[in-house]
Design an enzyme around this catalytic site. Sequence first.
Site, PDB file in Angstrom:
ATOM      1  N   ASP A  12       0.831  -1.207   0.000  1.00 15.89           N
ATOM      2  CA  ASP A  12       0.000   0.000   0.000  1.00 15.89           C
ATOM      3  C   ASP A  12       0.861   1.250   0.000  1.00 15.89           C
ATOM      4  O   ASP A  12       0.646   2.185  -0.760  1.00 15.89           O
ATOM      5  CB  ASP A  12      -0.881   0.053   1.263  1.00 15.89           C
ATOM      6  CG  ASP A  12      -2.129  -0.807   1.144  1.00 15.89           C
ATOM      7  OD1 ASP A  12      -2.314  -1.382   0.061  1.00 15.89           O
ATOM      8  OD2 ASP A  12      -2.886  -0.876   2.107  1.00 15.89           O
ATOM      9  N   THR A  83      -6.149   3.420  -7.274  1.00  9.18           N
ATOM     10  CA  THR A  83      -6.985   4.397  -7.953  1.00  9.18           C
ATOM     11  C   THR A  83      -6.445   5.807  -7.782  1.00  9.18           C
ATOM     12  O   THR A  83      -5.815   6.118  -6.793  1.00  9.18           O
ATOM     13  CB  THR A  83      -8.435   4.371  -7.423  1.00  9.18           C
ATOM     14  OG1 THR A  83      -8.418   4.717  -6.040  1.00  9.18           O
ATOM     15  CG2 THR A  83      -9.059   3.016  -7.606  1.00  9.18           C
TER      16      THR A  83
END
Length: 254
Positions: A12, A83
């Site tokens: 992440d 995104t």
Amino acid sequence: QTGANDLQTKADRLVQMSICASLARKFPKVTIIGEEELPADEVTEELIEDGHCEEILKKTCPTQYTGIKEEELVIWVDPLDGTKEYTEGKAIAGVINQPYYNYEAGADAVLGRTIWGVLGIGAFGFQLTEAPAGKHIIITTRSHSSALVNDCISALNPDSVIRVGGAGNKIIQLIEGKASAYVFASPGCKKWDTCAPEAILHAVGGKITDIHGNSFQYNKEVKHMNSAGVLATLRNYDYYAIRIPNTVKQSLVP
């Protein structure tokens, strides 16, 4: 389990670092809001993406956006879904990257896809399909299920219910005709989750709101939680909106 979570967190952070640093270098005046808290470390050059997509640059910018200044834009970055969204109050453009799309289709299949959309231009990278006429297929959360979530779905008298993870994934099911409505009567969803999918859904004539029918706002001052749930459809939004029970609405404060 801890090891998997640590790896996920590391992935992440690396993805967010790459996206945020690349955008900040190209657009230094934009506000970038990332989901992960990152240390203020120098980003290595190998994480910087300095290319651009020719396909998007071939499109003409809608006239309503040509006057927007760089410093007025906000980019919401959700690294787990990869995104990127840039917004001015409302979601006007979004990108969803699915690196493992088609992984079950065999060795010769093209792996991965990028779906993107801009209000006033349209949405690309997928085949727009409507759900079967007359069928009420509800898609909802897999991981935040509760009595409220289930009561809300029951009130809609669905023909079937699909439970999957990821807000972006659920919106993709709507635009590819696999579900008729995305219903989530819980505060577990955040602005990062809905921003890019919202822009893509709206670009093809769909609608997404909270459970009360309020639009989501994405300016830099907004709270990050979508505390009043989610209701989204590609078509027939009103059919579902009028069937949301008052008890559900009263339990979810905007």
